[in-house]
Design a protein around this motif. Structure first.
Motif, short mmCIF file in Angstrom:
data_model
loop_
_atom_site.label_atom_id
_atom_site.label_comp_id
_atom_site.label_asym_id
_atom_site.label_seq_id
_atom_site.Cartn_x
_atom_site.Cartn_y
_atom_site.Cartn_z
N UNK A 98 -5.79 -10.76 -6.27
CA UNK A 98 -5.90 -10.57 -5.22
C UNK A 98 -5.88 -9.03 -4.88
N UNK A 99 -5.39 -8.72 -6.08
CA UNK A 99 -4.95 -7.15 -5.85
C UNK A 99 -4.40 -6.42 -4.98
N UNK A 100 -3.27 -7.53 -4.31
CA UNK A 100 -2.34 -6.76 -3.23
C UNK A 100 -1.26 -5.53 -3.58
N UNK A 101 -1.03 -5.47 -4.70
CA UNK A 101 0.19 -5.33 -5.84
C UNK A 101 -0.19 -4.35 -7.06
N UNK A 106 1.00 -1.57 -0.17
CA UNK A 106 0.23 0.03 -0.03
C UNK A 106 1.23 1.33 -0.12
N UNK A 107 0.05 2.74 -0.29
CA UNK A 107 -0.91 2.38 -0.82
C UNK A 107 -0.85 1.97 -2.72
N UNK A 108 -1.93 1.81 -2.78
CA UNK A 108 -3.36 0.82 -4.19
C UNK A 108 -3.35 2.57 -5.04
N UNK A 109 -3.09 1.76 -6.18
CA UNK A 109 -3.91 2.85 -6.96
C UNK A 109 -5.04 2.49 -6.32
N UNK A 110 -6.72 3.22 -6.61
CA UNK A 110 -7.98 3.05 -6.39
C UNK A 110 -8.72 3.00 -7.89
N UNK A 111 -7.83 2.65 -8.74
CA UNK A 111 -9.10 2.72 -9.88
C UNK A 111 -8.52 1.11 -10.34
N UNK A 112 -6.87 1.07 -10.54
CA UNK A 112 -6.70 -0.19 -11.58
C UNK A 112 -7.10 -1.29 -11.30
N UNK A 113 -7.47 -1.89 -10.58
CA UNK A 113 -7.78 -2.75 -10.06
C UNK A 113 -8.73 -3.75 -11.24
N UNK A 114 -9.68 -2.24 -11.82
CA UNK A 114 -10.55 -3.07 -12.78
C UNK A 114 -10.54 -3.33 -14.04
#
Length: 493
Positions: free
Chosen positions: A339-342, A270-278
């Protein structure tokens, strides 16, 4: 991997894909040849109801080597066999069924209205209407152009020896009146199915041998890097269960340390991008393409490893190094996109990549059980497969008028979606969700390694939560022995 090994690996994967394709064709053909023929030797399809208010129901144009002439093509066509069409009228009328040249059928039906069957695959025939205002020129049985036909009351059966040309099959009322409602069934008798199926399986055996040689050449010389060591877990190359003095295999350790030799670690960046997971699932498409081929090689090499274990009790070093590399690659991609952990893009490598936040290590087993090879990947691992299906989701075909694919996300997918939405709203990844997802994925990877014959220690039925594998945690100190009766008095003396 050196360039030569990379080339051999690519060629080996192509050969594995060709082998699977040949098996997918040859095996069903031989199965059908041995089990699906009736007493007359026909392979029969299910009955279909054909109904129309028009004058006729016809097939689409059937082309049988229509653009070639004479010689060997006629001999090829002669081997295609005999078609049998059985028709039952459902209204009590006399029925006609026949096959003729497409040009003759078109001329006969002329300006009459009739339906052409365009599809039978969905359980309900689809028709293309040929509109017309007239009627056929006479009854169908009077026409001289039919190469095979049958007409009358009750079930009518027509047989036709397949020949080269353009053909159309027609079903009508025998008196050429409109309004048709029949049950039709098709069958084919041929002597080609068995030899063709055997030919495909023979070709699969050849390409399988070539694939094995190519993949063996690709992995020869590979050395296993057990991955980064951390904490005070077991040393690479040793089993924590064996080190405790308890039996390996299906035995259970008597120590308090909850360790397992397949080590899966991850750290939340963290911090992770708020929208990249999409869009991460789109960004990893190149990885998914590569992994599709790597998993083909993984499966083929696991078979090779199983044979080696049966004969020698040892897992080939090069094959072990390659298969561990595939599991690592898969885990890094899953950690990034699921997982969206990175937000760090996974590297294209089979190596350990210790600087990446998701790591996997498996110590090489010096000796493996020969008998377990025969049962652990299917029988012993079956209970774990049921659990993993719950974690990872399942898919199935649902038939309700139309075939459609239904899919269940599973717990990992649902929790990853919860984590993504929470991240978008709060800019934080929920720690409890992260720990639980890691526990499920750690369970899955342990079972994958066990089913791939890489370890004999049975995977525990245990959710080891959190990013740090229990194998990386210090073992708890043994409990102090309780004082025996009278010890306090002796100590005072």
């Amino acid at each position: 991997m050196r360039p030569r090994q990379t080339v051999l690996l690519v060629l080996g994967i192509v050969a594995v894909a060709a082998t699977l394709g040949l098996l997918a064709i040859g095996a069903p053909l031989l199965w059908a040849h041995g089990t699906q023929r009736d007493d007359a030797g026909y392979y029969t399809l299910q009955s279909e109801r054909l109904a129309t208010p028009t004058y006729a129901v016809s097939s689409e144009r059937i082309e049988v080597f229509a653009d070639v002439h004479g010689g060997r093509w006629d001999r090829v066509v002669d081997q295609l066999g005999t078609v049998r069409i059985s028709v039952d009228d459902l209204t009590g009328k006399n029925v006609f069924v026949g096959i003729a040249r497409t040009s003759d059928v078109t001329a006969y039906l002329g300006t009459a209205s009739y339906d052409v069957v365009s599809d039978l695959s969905g359980g309900q025939p689809l028709y293309q209407r040929h509109d017309g205002a007239g009627a056929p020129a006479g009854t169908p049985a009077e026409q001289p152009f039919w190469v095979a036909s049958a007409d009358g009351a009750g079930r009518q059966t027509m047989t036709w020896d397949v020949r080269r040309g353009d053909w159309t099959l027609v079903v009508m009322n025998a008196d050429a009146t409109p309004g048709i409602d029949v049950a039709a069934r098709a069958g084919v008798r041929t002597d080609a199915l068995g030899p063709v199926g055997a030919g495909f399986l023979g070709a699969a055996a050849v390409t399988g041998l070539v694939a094995a040689l190519l993949l063996a050449g690709a992995v020869v010389g590979l050395t296993h890097d057990p991955g980064p060591a951390s904490g005070s877990g077991p040393a690479p190359g040793s089993s924590p269960v064996a080190a405790s003095g308890a039996p390996t295999g299906l035995g259970r350790s008597r120590t308090a340390a909850p360790t397992y030799p397949v080590r899966v670690d991850a750290r939340l960046e963290e911090p992770l991008n708020r929208w990249l997971w999409l869009v991460k699932w789109i960004l990893v498409i190149p990885h998914l393409i590569v992994l599709a081929f790597l998993w083909l090689a993984f499966g083929a090499l696991t078979v090779v490893a199983g044979i080696s274990i049966l004969l020698t009790g040892r897992y080939p070093h090069g094959v072990f190094a390659f298969n561990v590399g595939v599991l690592r690659w898969h885990w890094r991609v899953a950690y990034y996109a699921l997982t969206l952990g990175t937000d760090r893009y996974p590297p294209f490598t089979l190596g350990a990549a210790p600087d990446y936040p998701a790591t996997l290590s498996i110590p090489y087993p010096e000796q493996l059980s020969r008998p377990l090879v025969l049962v652990k990947w299917w029988l012993l691992a079956l209970p774990h497969y049921l659990v993993i299906a719950l974690f990872g989701g399942t898919s199935w075909w649902a038939v309700n008028g139309d075939d459609r694919l239904a899919y269940n996300l599973g717990l990992v997918g649902i929790l990853a979606l919860v984590a993504g939405v929470t991240l978008a709203v709060t800019r934080r990844y929920p720690t409890a969700v992260f720990d639980f997802i890691l526990g499920m994925q750690r369970w899955t990877l342990r079972v994958a390694a066990y089913a791939a014959l890489m370890r004999d220690e049975y995977p525990p039925f245990r959710l080891d939560l959190g990013g740090t594998d229990p194998g990386d945690r210090p073992s708890p100190p043994p409990p102090a022995p309780a004082p025996a009766a009278g010890d306090d008095e002796l100590a005072r003396i």
